[in-house]
Write a protein that holds these residues in place. Sequence first.
Motif, PDB file in Angstrom:
ATOM      1  N   GLN A 227       0.836  -1.206   0.000  1.00 40.50           N
ATOM      2  CA  GLN A 227       0.000   0.000   0.000  1.00 40.50           C
ATOM      3  C   GLN A 227       0.871   1.256   0.000  1.00 40.50           C
ATOM      4  N   ARG A 228       1.981   1.183   0.720  1.00 33.48           N
ATOM      5  CA  ARG A 228       2.892   2.318   0.790  1.00 33.48           C
ATOM      6  C   ARG A 228       3.581   2.548  -0.559  1.00 33.48           C
ATOM      7  N   ALA A 229       3.974   1.457  -1.208  1.00 35.56           N
ATOM      8  CA  ALA A 229       4.668   1.569  -2.488  1.00 35.56           C
ATOM      9  C   ALA A 229       3.724   1.875  -3.640  1.00 35.56           C
ATOM     10  N   ASN A 230       2.485   1.402  -3.518  1.00 35.86           N
ATOM     11  CA  ASN A 230       1.511   1.563  -4.591  1.00 35.86           C
ATOM     12  C   ASN A 230       0.154   1.890  -3.963  1.00 35.86           C
ATOM     13  N   PRO A 231      -0.058   3.148  -3.569  1.00 41.13           N
ATOM     14  CA  PRO A 231      -1.310   3.532  -2.904  1.00 41.13           C
ATOM     15  C   PRO A 231      -2.543   3.084  -3.696  1.00 41.13           C
ATOM     16  N   GLY A 232      -3.460   2.438  -2.988  1.00 40.30           N
ATOM     17  CA  GLY A 232      -4.676   1.956  -3.631  1.00 40.30           C
ATOM     18  C   GLY A 232      -4.591   0.521  -4.101  1.00 40.30           C
ATOM     19  N   ALA A 233      -3.401  -0.084  -4.030  1.00 37.88           N
ATOM     20  CA  ALA A 233      -3.223  -1.441  -4.561  1.00 37.88           C
ATOM     21  C   ALA A 233      -4.069  -2.465  -3.814  1.00 37.88           C
ATOM     22  N   ILE A 234      -4.070  -2.398  -2.482  1.00 32.14           N
ATOM     23  CA  ILE A 234      -4.817  -3.376  -1.705  1.00 32.14           C
ATOM     24  C   ILE A 234      -6.318  -3.180  -1.874  1.00 32.14           C
ATOM     25  N   GLU A 235      -6.752  -1.922  -1.912  1.00 34.98           N
ATOM     26  CA  GLU A 235      -8.179  -1.656  -2.139  1.00 34.98           C
ATOM     27  C   GLU A 235      -8.621  -2.195  -3.496  1.00 34.98           C
ATOM     28  N   ALA A 236      -7.758  -2.021  -4.510  1.00 36.24           N
ATOM     29  CA  ALA A 236      -8.088  -2.518  -5.844  1.00 36.24           C
ATOM     30  C   ALA A 236      -8.187  -4.041  -5.845  1.00 36.24           C
ATOM     31  N   ARG A 237      -7.259  -4.695  -5.136  1.00 37.28           N
ATOM     32  CA  ARG A 237      -7.284  -6.157  -5.085  1.00 37.28           C
ATOM     33  C   ARG A 237      -8.529  -6.635  -4.330  1.00 37.28           C
ATOM     34  N   LYS A 238      -8.880  -5.917  -3.267  1.00 32.91           N
ATOM     35  CA  LYS A 238     -10.062  -6.278  -2.494  1.00 32.91           C
ATOM     36  C   LYS A 238     -11.319  -6.150  -3.335  1.00 32.91           C
ATOM     37  N   GLU A 239     -11.400  -5.100  -4.128  1.00 33.54           N
ATOM     38  CA  GLU A 239     -12.567  -4.906  -4.994  1.00 33.54           C
ATOM     39  C   GLU A 239     -12.645  -6.005  -6.046  1.00 33.54           C
ATOM     40  N   ALA A 240     -11.493  -6.369  -6.612  1.00 29.27           N
ATOM     41  CA  ALA A 240     -11.475  -7.412  -7.644  1.00 29.27           C
ATOM     42  C   ALA A 240     -11.839  -8.777  -7.064  1.00 29.27           C
ATOM     43  N   ALA A 241     -11.368  -9.038  -5.837  1.00 28.30           N
ATOM     44  CA  ALA A 241     -11.595 -10.349  -5.229  1.00 28.30           C
ATOM     45  C   ALA A 241     -12.959 -10.470  -4.556  1.00 28.30           C
TER      46      ALA A 241
END
Length: 257
Positions: free
Chosen positions: A206-220
């Motif tokens: 999340q620190r390196a790529n802001p929004g990455a975890i939220e995007a993965r959560k939405e996709a999953a």
Amino acid sequence: MSDSAVNPLAPGSLEGKRVLVTGSSRGIGADTISYFSEAGARVAINYRNKEARALKLVERLSGNGGEAIAVGADLTDPESVAALVQTIRSAFGGLDILVLNASGGMESGMAEDYAMKLNRDAQVDFLQAVRPLLDSGSRIVFVTSHQAHFIKTVETMPEYLPVALSKRAGEDALRELIPGLEADGIEFVVVSGDMIEGTITATLLQRANPGAIEARKEAAGRLYNVGEFAAEVALAAVEPIPAHHTRYVGDISDFQR
């Protein structure tokens, strides 16, 4: 353990069993070893540099009637690992369950080859060092991610790529040992899960790529939290070995191609 976590193991079901979980002073490892302890197992909490956390966990588990020890060891340091093996042998006499949970590769200030050194080389070397403690009927659980397990066919976030490649290499190297392990009556299973909310890896991503975890959560649709995933790891140590030695946690439709 996580507030919403429920121990999937019945009280007393692991009475007399001896367990070591690598990287278990916090996160998934800490919750996993807590489940084992609550089920009656004697547990060894491994840490690299979080001794205070490990000792606090020992205190909590012991206060709840469990038998727990903390064993410091850097999996990339052979002398450190040898000392861990001796400590386990002296304290427990052997092991019935070994969970290979420790991993890394996204930390700052590490050498370029650190991810491969820890997630592949150290995993194999550690297992070989600990193997004399494992008797027939014991089980090894290797913890990984879908992003690593399926990296040969499905791309992942660039920030996670070194970890994914090295963890898949580690899984492959460990799988090569299965025939010899089975000949000695030792079982082996891989637990693969999606990104886990609340882990160090998720925080660093999340620190390196802001929004990455939220995007993965939405996709999953949903992501498991630490306690939920740890419950699945604990179950993998006692349930029948799944097909291809792989226990998938959650939906894998995004990764099947």
